[in-house]
Design a protein around this motif. Sequence first.
Motif, PDB file in Angstrom:
ATOM      1  N   ALA A   1      20.718 -26.416 -27.637  1.00 23.20           N
ATOM      2  CA  ALA A   1      19.958 -27.225 -28.585  1.00 23.20           C
ATOM      3  C   ALA A   1      18.806 -26.418 -29.184  1.00 23.20           C
ATOM      4  O   ALA A   1      18.567 -26.461 -30.397  1.00 23.20           O
ATOM      5  N   ALA A   2      18.097 -25.662 -28.357  1.00 22.78           N
ATOM      6  CA  ALA A   2      16.994 -24.840 -28.851  1.00 22.78           C
ATOM      7  C   ALA A   2      17.507 -23.773 -29.816  1.00 22.78           C
ATOM      8  O   ALA A   2      16.899 -23.516 -30.862  1.00 22.78           O
ATOM      9  N   HIS A   3      18.636 -23.168 -29.486  1.00 23.56           N
ATOM     10  CA  HIS A   3      19.224 -22.148 -30.353  1.00 23.56           C
ATOM     11  C   HIS A   3      19.633 -22.747 -31.702  1.00 23.56           C
ATOM     12  O   HIS A   3      19.369 -22.168 -32.764  1.00 23.56           O
ATOM     13  N   ALA A   4      20.250 -23.925 -31.677  1.00 17.86           N
ATOM     14  CA  ALA A   4      20.666 -24.585 -32.919  1.00 17.86           C
ATOM     15  C   ALA A   4      19.459 -24.882 -33.802  1.00 17.86           C
ATOM     16  O   ALA A   4      19.493 -24.653 -35.025  1.00 17.86           O
ATOM     17  N   ALA A   5      18.368 -25.368 -33.210  1.00 16.96           N
ATOM     18  CA  ALA A   5      17.162 -25.667 -33.976  1.00 16.96           C
ATOM     19  C   ALA A   5      16.559 -24.389 -34.554  1.00 16.96           C
ATOM     20  O   ALA A   5      16.124 -24.363 -35.718  1.00 16.96           O
ATOM     21  N   LEU A   6      16.547 -23.320 -33.784  1.00 16.54           N
ATOM     22  CA  LEU A   6      16.024 -22.041 -34.262  1.00 16.54           C
ATOM     23  C   LEU A   6      16.838 -21.535 -35.452  1.00 16.54           C
ATOM     24  O   LEU A   6      16.278 -21.092 -36.462  1.00 16.54           O
TER      25      LEU A   6
END
Length: 158
Positions: free
Chosen positions: A76-81
């Motif tokens: 999820a953090a990677h997708a947002a980044l």
Amino acid sequence: MLKAPHSMLIASLLLETGLLGTPLCNRRPDPGPAAAQAQEAPPDAGTSATGSEATIPWPKQDLTPLATLEGPAVLAAHAALQEALKRFPKESAGQCAFSAQALEVVIGQEAGWYFARVNRRVDRCPGFGPGVTGLETDWFELYAISPDGDITRYPYQP
């Protein structure tokens, strides 16, 4: 009976105070003297035959964590980044102030959804770079990531 958040807090406190040992997954086996010498620098463990490349500084003790996240939170953090990086001007690609180096992600979870706040940290770039003003140091994006992995930007216009 303690609920999961309380038991996690107690376990964390016991671990920090040393009353609970290092988790087995973070322990390194204690090799004997001969094995320790053999483990010092295996030929393929980041050392270069020519010596011109940098040597990887493998940790000698337990790895010091920056954070411990479950796999879906990392995704999820990677997708947002990635979504935040897409919003930068294409002509600014390659400049520190418009790269992942100048961003940080704060991740949380509520009701099965992940929420990621991507903060801009141009202070991590020398001289901030061209096209960046001091007002942009308080910039952020907020994203919701569904249990199915769909990502939505918070509906506001900066």
